[in-house]
Scaffold this motif. Structure first.
Motif, PDB file in Angstrom:
ATOM      1  N   TYR A 227      26.226  -3.460  45.128  1.00 54.18           N
ATOM      2  CA  TYR A 227      24.885  -3.754  45.616  1.00 54.18           C
ATOM      3  C   TYR A 227      24.938  -4.783  46.747  1.00 54.18           C
ATOM      4  N   ALA A 228      23.990  -4.691  47.649  1.00 53.63           N
ATOM      5  CA  ALA A 228      23.721  -5.785  48.578  1.00 53.63           C
ATOM      6  C   ALA A 228      22.722  -6.717  47.913  1.00 53.63           C
ATOM      7  N   ALA A 246      25.215 -11.524  49.869  1.00 55.05           N
ATOM      8  CA  ALA A 246      26.369 -11.219  49.030  1.00 55.05           C
ATOM      9  C   ALA A 246      26.511  -9.717  48.844  1.00 55.05           C
ATOM     10  N   VAL A 247      27.744  -9.291  48.605  1.00 47.40           N
ATOM     11  CA  VAL A 247      28.027  -7.964  48.087  1.00 47.40           C
ATOM     12  C   VAL A 247      28.384  -8.160  46.620  1.00 47.40           C
ATOM     13  N   ILE A 248      27.694  -7.437  45.769  1.00 47.59           N
ATOM     14  CA  ILE A 248      27.764  -7.695  44.325  1.00 47.59           C
ATOM     15  C   ILE A 248      28.305  -6.459  43.628  1.00 47.59           C
ATOM     16  N   THR A 249      29.314  -6.642  42.810  1.00 43.97           N
ATOM     17  CA  THR A 249      29.824  -5.541  41.996  1.00 43.97           C
ATOM     18  C   THR A 249      29.375  -5.745  40.555  1.00 43.97           C
ATOM     19  N   VAL A 250      28.904  -4.671  39.949  1.00 44.11           N
ATOM     20  CA  VAL A 250      28.535  -4.665  38.538  1.00 44.11           C
ATOM     21  C   VAL A 250      29.449  -3.655  37.863  1.00 44.11           C
ATOM     22  N   THR A 291      26.783   1.771  46.638  1.00 42.38           N
ATOM     23  CA  THR A 291      27.661   2.858  46.227  1.00 42.38           C
ATOM     24  C   THR A 291      28.015   2.733  44.758  1.00 42.38           C
ATOM     25  N   ASP A 292      28.472   3.849  44.180  1.00 38.18           N
ATOM     26  CA  ASP A 292      29.025   3.832  42.829  1.00 38.18           C
ATOM     27  C   ASP A 292      30.496   3.474  42.841  1.00 38.18           C
ATOM     28  N   SER A 296      36.466   0.442  47.069  1.00 45.08           N
ATOM     29  CA  SER A 296      36.323   0.014  48.456  1.00 45.08           C
ATOM     30  C   SER A 296      35.021  -0.734  48.591  1.00 45.08           C
ATOM     31  N   VAL A 297      35.105  -2.060  48.569  1.00 48.64           N
ATOM     32  CA  VAL A 297      33.914  -2.894  48.510  1.00 48.64           C
ATOM     33  C   VAL A 297      33.584  -3.420  49.889  1.00 48.64           C
ATOM     34  N   PRO A 298      32.411  -3.127  50.446  1.00 45.65           N
ATOM     35  CA  PRO A 298      32.044  -3.654  51.760  1.00 45.65           C
ATOM     36  C   PRO A 298      31.964  -5.175  51.737  1.00 45.65           C
ATOM     37  N   SER A 299      32.290  -5.794  52.839  1.00 43.25           N
ATOM     38  CA  SER A 299      32.138  -7.233  52.969  1.00 43.25           C
ATOM     39  C   SER A 299      30.693  -7.543  53.281  1.00 43.25           C
TER      40      SER A 299
END
Length: 305
Positions: A227-228, A246-250, A291-292, A296-299
């Protein structure tokens, strides 16, 4: 704003007041329509606005197996009510004793003797008293007895969405990962708050920092994905209002090393020395699902890393 926890602590000279009543989980667009209406009445009558609400979803007490979490904590709810225009909040502890009160007892103890209501504003589906026996019709009858008026605010709908705004719908949207629509209904990004359990610097010359929340957190986390959003300070070393994109991963704890039952949430920001936040409370706000895919996590600048 003043927050009262018990009607006996409300000063005798408080009021008369325009009162909004409800659970107010999330203080969404429908709730704010009630408060706006009350505010207009208050300005006309030169009266203060009081909210009567609860410190938890009644399901948490009455049917805990059906409770699926609250969008906000009591403290966040009080702050959001104040931001929406409420002058004082009576935050009642919802326990079995309160649930056993008849509709008449609820009105007399909390609305009349508590916040000295001169007018009451409720939502279309408002229910109160033991077993939810009280409704707007009964409230109007009580108003004739005790001398207060009653206004009922009809369902609020967001443009382009043919469905009434509700906390239940918003909770469902967040769990599905549709944080964009949930944010439209809330009027702000959905969020979680918690303690930073891990923090590290990464990237060339510490250009990026990562803060990981404890799996014990307040709020409802969205579905797995990237998520952004924003990492928002709320501690002495990083004051509230100092926000970072932030770029947030869940991610699900079954796929990562984690303790506890909740998902793992990591917020990656540019330049913030997240190590200083270790053990501190922060808010993580979700504005858009990217994205799911987590490999590959965007900065924060939008480039993949």
């Amino acid at each position: 704003m003043i927050v009262f926890r018990d009607p006996d602590t409300v000063p005798r000279d408080f009021g008369p007041s325009i009162v909004v009543v409800g659970k107010f989980d999330g203080v969404h667009a429908g709730h704010r329509a009630m408060i706006d209406h009350a505010r207009a009445l208050g300005d006309h009558r030169r009266a203060q606005i009081a909210a009567v609400t609860f410190d938890r979803n009644p399901l948490r007490t009455l049917r805990p197996e059906s409770w699926r979490g609250d969008l906000v904590t009591p403290e966040q709810k009080a702050r959001l009510l104040a931001d929406a225009g409420v002058d004082a909040t009576l935050m009642l502890r919802f326990d079995h004793d309160l649930a056993a009160l008849s509709p008449g007892e609820f009105v007399e103890r909390f609305l009349v003797e508590g916040v000295h209501a001169s007018h009451v504003v409720v939502g279309h589906d408002f229910r109160f008293g033991k077993g939810g026996a009280g409704d707007a019709k009964l409230l109007r009858r009580a108003g004739r007895t005790f001398g207060f008026g009653v206004d009922v605010i009809e369902n609020v709908r967001v443009v382009g969405v043919d469905r009434r705004v509700s906390s239940t719908w918003i909770r469902s949207l967040v769990r599905q990962g549709d944080v964009d629509l949930a944010g439209r209904l809330l009027g702000r990004p959905p969020s979680v708050s918690g303690e930073v359990s891990r923090a590290r610097r990464s990237g060339t010359e510490s250009r990026f920092s990562v803060a990981q929340l404890s799996t014990s957190m307040d709020g409802i986390p969205p579905a797995e994905g990237v998520y952004a959003g924003w990492l928002v300070g709320g501690c002495a070393t990083w004051p509230r209002g100092d926000d970072h994109r932030a770029v947030i991963t869940v991610s699900n704890p079954k796929s990562v090393a984690a303790s506890g039952d909740g998902p793992v949430i990591r917020a990656r920001v540019r330049g913030q020395a997240a190590v200083d936040l270790l053990g501190q409370r922060v808010d993580v706000r979700f504005t858009e699902r990217l994205t799911d895919v987590r490999s590959s996590v965007p900065s924060p600048s939008g480039r993949s890393t």
